[in-house]
Design an enzyme around this catalytic site. Structure first.
Site, PDB file in Angstrom:
ATOM      1  N   GLU A 148      68.006  14.098  22.656  1.00 18.70           N
ATOM      2  CA  GLU A 148      67.453  14.694  22.726  1.00 18.70           C
ATOM      3  C   GLU A 148      65.477  14.754  23.309  1.00 18.70           C
ATOM      4  O   GLU A 148      64.787  14.098  22.612  1.00 18.70           O
ATOM      5  CB  GLU A 148      66.457  16.122  22.088  1.00 18.70           C
ATOM      6  CG  GLU A 148      66.321  17.268  21.878  1.00 18.70           C
ATOM      7  CD  GLU A 148      66.743  18.855  21.091  1.00 18.70           C
ATOM      8  OE1 GLU A 148      67.890  18.694  20.187  1.00 18.70           O
ATOM      9  OE2 GLU A 148      65.929  19.692  20.739  1.00 18.70           O
ATOM     10  N   ARG A 149      64.666  15.475  24.341  1.00 16.86           N
ATOM     11  CA  ARG A 149      63.797  15.440  24.937  1.00 16.86           C
ATOM     12  C   ARG A 149      63.373  13.751  25.076  1.00 16.86           C
ATOM     13  O   ARG A 149      61.846  12.883  24.710  1.00 16.86           O
ATOM     14  CB  ARG A 149      61.937  15.277  23.982  1.00 16.86           C
ATOM     15  CG  ARG A 149      62.515  17.275  22.987  1.00 16.86           C
ATOM     16  CD  ARG A 149      62.298  17.479  24.180  1.00 16.86           C
ATOM     17  NE  ARG A 149      62.520  18.954  23.983  1.00 16.86           N
ATOM     18  CZ  ARG A 149      63.347  20.978  24.379  1.00 16.86           C
ATOM     19  NH1 ARG A 149      63.493  19.579  25.624  1.00 16.86           N
ATOM     20  NH2 ARG A 149      63.304  21.151  23.938  1.00 16.86           N
ATOM     21  N   GLU A 272      64.228  26.738  14.476  1.00 17.27           N
ATOM     22  CA  GLU A 272      65.162  26.805  15.264  1.00 17.27           C
ATOM     23  C   GLU A 272      65.898  27.165  14.996  1.00 17.27           C
ATOM     24  O   GLU A 272      67.058  26.015  15.815  1.00 17.27           O
ATOM     25  CB  GLU A 272      64.209  25.649  16.268  1.00 17.27           C
ATOM     26  CG  GLU A 272      62.786  25.734  16.282  1.00 17.27           C
ATOM     27  CD  GLU A 272      62.706  24.257  17.075  1.00 17.27           C
ATOM     28  OE1 GLU A 272      62.789  23.623  17.191  1.00 17.27           O
ATOM     29  OE2 GLU A 272      61.229  24.562  17.834  1.00 17.27           O
ATOM     30  N   ARG A 305      60.775  18.285   6.928  1.00 18.02           N
ATOM     31  CA  ARG A 305      59.600  19.305   8.070  1.00 18.02           C
ATOM     32  C   ARG A 305      58.776  20.510   7.296  1.00 18.02           C
ATOM     33  O   ARG A 305      60.004  21.113   6.661  1.00 18.02           O
ATOM     34  CB  ARG A 305      60.352  18.760   8.839  1.00 18.02           C
ATOM     35  CG  ARG A 305      60.636  17.364   9.605  1.00 18.02           C
ATOM     36  CD  ARG A 305      61.308  17.006  10.940  1.00 18.02           C
ATOM     37  NE  ARG A 305      61.086  17.004  11.934  1.00 18.02           N
ATOM     38  CZ  ARG A 305      61.424  18.059  13.594  1.00 18.02           C
ATOM     39  NH1 ARG A 305      61.669  18.774  13.214  1.00 18.02           N
ATOM     40  NH2 ARG A 305      60.470  18.064  13.876  1.00 18.02           N
ATOM     41  N   ARG A 316      51.945  32.318  15.992  1.00 18.32           N
ATOM     42  CA  ARG A 316      52.759  30.910  15.267  1.00 18.32           C
ATOM     43  C   ARG A 316      52.114  29.863  14.806  1.00 18.32           C
ATOM     44  O   ARG A 316      52.845  28.714  13.584  1.00 18.32           O
ATOM     45  CB  ARG A 316      53.717  30.185  16.783  1.00 18.32           C
ATOM     46  CG  ARG A 316      54.138  28.657  16.005  1.00 18.32           C
ATOM     47  CD  ARG A 316      55.285  28.610  17.038  1.00 18.32           C
ATOM     48  NE  ARG A 316      55.441  27.136  17.080  1.00 18.32           N
ATOM     49  CZ  ARG A 316      56.244  26.593  18.433  1.00 18.32           C
ATOM     50  NH1 ARG A 316      56.724  27.493  19.476  1.00 18.32           N
ATOM     51  NH2 ARG A 316      56.608  25.665  18.384  1.00 18.32           N
ATOM     52  N   LYS A 340      54.365  17.431  12.041  1.00 17.70           N
ATOM     53  CA  LYS A 340      53.407  17.093  12.923  1.00 17.70           C
ATOM     54  C   LYS A 340      52.013  17.277  13.025  1.00 17.70           C
ATOM     55  O   LYS A 340      50.994  18.158  12.298  1.00 17.70           O
ATOM     56  CB  LYS A 340      54.302  18.427  14.028  1.00 17.70           C
ATOM     57  CG  LYS A 340      55.813  18.183  14.059  1.00 17.70           C
ATOM     58  CD  LYS A 340      56.415  19.174  15.594  1.00 17.70           C
ATOM     59  CE  LYS A 340      57.649  18.699  15.433  1.00 17.70           C
ATOM     60  NZ  LYS A 340      57.941  19.853  17.162  1.00 17.70           N
ATOM     61  N   ASP A 345      53.301  22.431  18.101  1.00 17.66           N
ATOM     62  CA  ASP A 345      54.178  21.515  18.831  1.00 17.66           C
ATOM     63  C   ASP A 345      53.043  20.588  19.768  1.00 17.66           C
ATOM     64  O   ASP A 345      53.850  20.364  21.063  1.00 17.66           O
ATOM     65  CB  ASP A 345      54.878  21.978  19.416  1.00 17.66           C
ATOM     66  CG  ASP A 345      56.527  21.633  19.589  1.00 17.66           C
ATOM     67  OD1 ASP A 345      56.589  19.959  18.977  1.00 17.66           O
ATOM     68  OD2 ASP A 345      57.752  21.932  19.667  1.00 17.66           O
ATOM     69  N   GLU A 367      53.942  13.508  11.566  1.00 13.30           N
ATOM     70  CA  GLU A 367      54.790  13.559  12.481  1.00 13.30           C
ATOM     71  C   GLU A 367      54.359  12.812  13.707  1.00 13.30           C
ATOM     72  O   GLU A 367      53.966  13.810  14.581  1.00 13.30           O
ATOM     73  CB  GLU A 367      56.112  14.454  12.246  1.00 13.30           C
ATOM     74  CG  GLU A 367      56.679  13.848  13.354  1.00 13.30           C
ATOM     75  CD  GLU A 367      57.723  15.090  13.172  1.00 13.30           C
ATOM     76  OE1 GLU A 367      58.074  15.669  12.259  1.00 13.30           O
ATOM     77  OE2 GLU A 367      58.696  15.431  14.630  1.00 13.30           O
ATOM     78  N   GLU A 373      57.230  14.304  25.625  1.00  7.49           N
ATOM     79  CA  GLU A 373      57.874  15.644  25.898  1.00  7.49           C
ATOM     80  C   GLU A 373      57.009  16.487  26.582  1.00  7.49           C
ATOM     81  O   GLU A 373      57.257  17.549  27.421  1.00  7.49           O
ATOM     82  CB  GLU A 373      58.242  16.366  24.826  1.00  7.49           C
ATOM     83  CG  GLU A 373      59.038  17.785  25.040  1.00  7.49           C
ATOM     84  CD  GLU A 373      59.450  18.565  23.145  1.00  7.49           C
ATOM     85  OE1 GLU A 373      59.251  18.049  22.707  1.00  7.49           O
ATOM     86  OE2 GLU A 373      59.604  19.845  23.716  1.00  7.49           O
ATOM     87  N   HIS A 513      50.558  24.983  25.641  1.00  5.23           N
ATOM     88  CA  HIS A 513      51.823  25.596  25.649  1.00  5.23           C
ATOM     89  C   HIS A 513      52.646  26.526  27.377  1.00  5.23           C
ATOM     90  O   HIS A 513      53.219  27.359  27.162  1.00  5.23           O
ATOM     91  CB  HIS A 513      52.855  26.105  24.451  1.00  5.23           C
ATOM     92  CG  HIS A 513      54.161  25.709  24.173  1.00  5.23           C
ATOM     93  ND1 HIS A 513      55.115  25.433  24.769  1.00  5.23           N
ATOM     94  CD2 HIS A 513      54.518  25.602  23.058  1.00  5.23           C
ATOM     95  CE1 HIS A 513      55.884  25.100  24.340  1.00  5.23           C
ATOM     96  NE2 HIS A 513      55.776  25.259  22.902  1.00  5.23           N
ATOM     97  N   TRP A 536      58.545  31.406  22.778  1.00  8.12           N
ATOM     98  CA  TRP A 536      58.242  30.381  23.402  1.00  8.12           C
ATOM     99  C   TRP A 536      58.099  31.033  24.800  1.00  8.12           C
ATOM    100  O   TRP A 536      59.041  30.509  25.664  1.00  8.12           O
ATOM    101  CB  TRP A 536      59.966  30.448  23.253  1.00  8.12           C
ATOM    102  CG  TRP A 536      60.428  29.597  22.068  1.00  8.12           C
ATOM    103  CD1 TRP A 536      59.491  29.422  20.806  1.00  8.12           C
ATOM    104  CD2 TRP A 536      62.180  29.141  21.616  1.00  8.12           C
ATOM    105  NE1 TRP A 536      60.659  28.744  20.201  1.00  8.12           N
ATOM    106  CE2 TRP A 536      61.691  28.855  20.800  1.00  8.12           C
ATOM    107  CE3 TRP A 536      62.978  29.945  21.855  1.00  8.12           C
ATOM    108  CZ2 TRP A 536      63.253  28.937  19.436  1.00  8.12           C
ATOM    109  CZ3 TRP A 536      64.323  29.367  22.118  1.00  8.12           C
ATOM    110  CH2 TRP A 536      64.368  29.216  19.799  1.00  8.12           C
TER     111      TRP A 536
HETATM  112  O1  GCW Z   1      59.513  20.075  20.384  1.00 12.24           O
HETATM  113  C1  GCW Z   1      59.966  21.005  19.699  1.00 12.24           C
HETATM  114  C2  GCW Z   1      60.865  20.178  20.422  1.00 12.24           C
HETATM  115  C3  GCW Z   1      62.044  20.552  20.326  1.00 12.24           C
HETATM  116  C4  GCW Z   1      62.623  19.994  18.755  1.00 12.24           C
HETATM  117  C5  GCW Z   1      61.860  20.618  17.795  1.00 12.24           C
HETATM  118  C6  GCW Z   1      61.445  19.204  16.235  1.00 12.24           C
HETATM  119  C7  GCW Z   1      64.385  18.472  18.359  1.00 12.24           C
HETATM  120  O2  GCW Z   1      61.197  21.353  21.863  1.00 12.24           O
HETATM  121  O3  GCW Z   1      63.068  20.079  21.133  1.00 12.24           O
HETATM  122  O4  GCW Z   1      63.762  19.861  18.280  1.00 12.24           O
HETATM  123  O5  GCW Z   1      60.484  20.435  18.641  1.00 12.24           O
HETATM  124  O6  GCW Z   1      60.687  18.824  16.613  1.00 12.24           O
HETATM  125  O7  GCW Z   1      62.573  20.152  15.586  1.00 12.24           O
END
Ligand code: GCW
Length: 701
Positions: A148-149, A272, A305, A316, A340, A345, A367, A373, A513, A536
């Site tokens: 993923e990514r 998610e 997390r 958000r 994060k 994000d 994180e 990405e 975004h 989103w």
């Molecule tokens: O940044 C977003 C991504 C998802 C990712 C999610 C996360 C692993 O688009 O792909 O999933 O965050 O960090 O959980």
């Protein structure tokens, strides 16, 4: 005849050189065969690696001694820190540490000094110790081999072949990590498949752990919160159900029987669409503490997390703080909250997450995202150290001035026995590991900063370049060499400026975004998918209208600013004092608002977008000068990608400015380059990411 032989030898030598240059050696490109004199009285798998690395590559002559010194309670360097002493007169280097890992890190550091051209026998003595106990990669690798990514091919982990067959790349991976001080890895995606905890998979994990162990690397796994029901066949995964607790205890025991030094679990829960304690009417505390209790007897930990948000009325950016702050102090002592760097994000630029420093009774770990990405995948050159430094050095003010994100997470401000920092890995099975030759620098930089966050981005870029490209060695004459020195400086500058350039052409002034739905590569500020979650979609974030642009998070808006400690809440909350870089993150600004530069918001936006484009063109000019100093393969790879980046930068600029112009209805300042695309075409264009491994990309209709 003689001449022909020499010619052939020359050709073969040249071919060997070219063949060797596939970037697979990363920054570890030492000449081998040194047969140096290395003394170490003990032997162990870790020490043997330290010795053999030095024996093979140490060119300093003299002798290097590796020594374990008796651990003492006064030894602040711990098991991973070390002291390095060198004496010019005797041509001797001595590295001492209380632990084997310290000696391994000392050995790699010595080689790093050698390769980056340091004076090896300056009489010196210095100590090093890591800023964070746990310096961990998070792989978002799925069990089917996709990532993923991920933008560098498929997963490194060959699950089908394991545990019987061990790819040589596992050892190379571990070695690269150890060389920069990374000491842990989470093997699988946080969007976790329950099957990772099946006995079959655990045996595969065991095999990987055995390869990584001599490099000081501990293995962790991401778990799916519903594993007891999904894999274990239980009726529920409710964390307070005794049968569920027992299931986890038994599973954890099974893991430790196989992998005695297993590190613990990383958990993405109720985020998610993933399952979590909320599904059973329980809280994050219930969920995390239940797992922590199962891991505790083995010294395992839970990294839980805080990346949580639900579609709804509230901003958000505020949700992680709202959800986690009430739990501060309620987690068990082997739980750490993984946050994060920014509140939304991994955007090209975000302010730091307000959870840093605010949670005072619970350890919090940053994180970071190494995989690009949101910064151009493996097509764009974007050195991330400056961005990470910006976050780590942001002052949270939680305990007065100087409570930086780094210091509130590394144990300097709050007494915490658990400290950690995670980076979402950018590795894959591509020969060059990371897709873009310069993306390797981000893996490297993560390790170096996790070890010592006071290093400057310049130091890191400098040492990485010196080790990875060895420009100086290429020159044959003095003029060549002095050109190489200049080029090295220019390339360092290019790396240092690259993140800001990406921000400029993608999302300047705090915009965020604006990405195309789903894959996050190109611009789609207009994206409107009926039925899609509003949070989103780009409109949710840029809020462009006839009056202006940006998300009002001030007291008149979502009031996200209130989550920051004084004086930041006022600084960010006021249009006049908010830093330009973040202004549209925190404010909905009128198009004609005059910024500190004297330009209106609209004009400023145009300038920043253009600046981004120009910066990338500047990188192309610098890189082309490297042709004579860099092997052909890497030269062309980077050159090719810079072309894509330059085209993409124009695409981003045109897409965003032409779209926002439909609201501002103002002209692009006449002194600036004119758009070369039509908005309508760009809106119709769909990026094909099905074959994203082989460019070209970019907007070509
Ligand atoms: O940044 C977003 C991504 C998802 C990712 C999610 C996360 C692993 O688009 O792909 O999933 O965050 O960090 O959980």
């Amino acid at each position: 005849m003689k001449q022909t032989i020499f010619l052939w030898i020359g050709i073969l030598f040249f071919c060997e050189l070219v063949r060797a240059e596939d970037s697979s050696r990363l920054w570890l490109r030492y000449d081998t065969g040194a047969d140096a004199r290395i003394v170490c009285e003990q032997s162990s798998p870790i020490l043997d690696i330290a010795v053999s690395e030095l024996k093979n590559a140490w060119q300093g002559g003299g002798q290097v001694t590796l020594q374990i010194r008796p651990a003492s309670p006064w030894d602040e360097l711990g098991e991973e820190g070390y002291t390095l002493r060198s004496s010019g007169q005797n041509r001797e280097v001595t590295i001492t540490s209380a632990g084997e890992k310290g000696l391994l890190y000392g050995a790699y550091h010595l080689l790093r000094l050698q390769e980056s051209g340091a004076d090896l026998y300056a009489d010196q003595e210095f100590t090093e110790k890591p800023a964070y106990n746990l310096r961990i990669l998070n792989h978002w690798d799925n069990l089917d081999g996709t990532i993923e990514r991920g933008y560098a091919g498929h997963s490194l982990w060959q699950w089908d072949e394991l545990p019987g067959t061990l790819s040589p790349r596992y050892r190379q991976y571990a070695r690269a990590n150890a060389s920069v001080g990374i000491n842990a890895t989470v093997l699988n995606n946080v969007n976790a498949n329950p099957r990772i905890l099946s006995t079959d998979y655990l045996r595969k994990v065991q095999a990987l752990a055995a390869v990584f162990r001599p490099y000081g690397i501990q293995v962790f796994l991401s778990i799916n919160f519903s594993t007891p029901s999904e894999l274990g066949g239980l009726a529920t995964s409710d964390p307070l159900d005794p049968a569920v607790c027992r299931w986890w205890e038994t599973k954890v025991k099974e893991i430790y029987d196989l992998i005695p030094d297993f590190g613990g679990f990383l958990v993405k829960a109720n985020s998610e669409g993933l399952p979590g304690p909320h599904d059973f009417g329980r809280t994050h505390v219930d969920g995390a503490n239940m797992l922590a209790a199962a891991l505790k007897p083995y010294n395992g930990i839970v990294m839980w997390r805080a990346f949580v948000y639900e579609p709804g009325d509230d901003d958000r950016a505020k949700q992680a703080y709202q959800e986690f702050m009430p739990f501060d102090g309620q987690f068990r002592d082997n739980v750490i909250i993984q946050v994060k760097n920014g509140p939304v994000d991994f955007q090209p630029r975000e302010p730091f997450s307000p959870l840093f420093g605010a949670m005072q009774q619970t350890p919090v770990m940053p994180e970071l995202q190494i995989t690009q990405e949101y910064t151009g995948f493996s097509n764009h050159l974007c050195f991330l150290a400056p961005m990470w430094k910006e976050v780590l050095e942001s002052d949270t003010w939680q305990q007065g001035e100087g409570s930086t994100v780094a210091r509130v997470t590394d144990g300097s401000v709050y007494p915490q026995s658990l400290t950690a920092i995670a980076g979402v890995a950018n590795t894959g099975d591509d020969v060059n590991w990371c897709g873009h030759p310069f993306a390797q620098a981000n893996w490297y930089a993560f390790g170096r900063l996790a070890w010592d966050h006071t290093l400057t981005s310049q130091q890191i870029a400098d040492e990485w370049l010196a080790q990875t490209f060895s420009l100086y060695k290429a020159g044959e004459t003095e003029t060549d060499n002095s050109r190489a020195v200049l080029l090295h400086a220019q390339l360092t500058r290019m790396m240092l400026d690259s993140h800001e350039a990406v921000v400029d052409y993608m999302m300047p002034l705090g915009l965020h975004h604006l990405f195309a739905f789903g894959h996050h590569y190109g611009p789609e500020p207009w994206c409107d998918l009926p039925g899609a979650r509003p949070d989103w979609l780009p409109r949710y974030y840029h809020r462009a209208d006839r009056e202006g642009l940006g998300f009002d998070r001030s007291a008149t808006g979502s009031n996200a600013v209130a989550q920051y400690h004084a004086p930041l809440n006022a600084l960010y909350g006021n249009m006049d004092s908010c830093p330009d870089e973040l202004i549209l993150w925190f404010h909905h600004m009128p198009w004609d608002y005059v910024l500190g530069t004297g330009r209106t918001l609209w004009d400023e936006l145009c300038y920043w977008y253009n600046r981004g484009v120009e910066e990338v063109r500047g990188f192309q000019k610098v890189w082309d000068q490297a042709e004579r100093y860099v092997d052909d393969k890497r030269f062309r790879q980077v050159q090719h990608r810079l072309k894509i980046q330059a085209r993409d930068a124009v695409w981003w600029r045109d897409a965003c400015l032409l779209y926002f112009r439909t609201f501002s209805r103002l002209p692009i300042p006449y002194e600036l380059e004119r758009p070369v695309h039509e908005l309508k075409d760009m809106m119709e264009y769909r990026i094909d990411i099905t074959n994203f491994e082989c460019p070209p990309y970019g907007f070509t209709k």
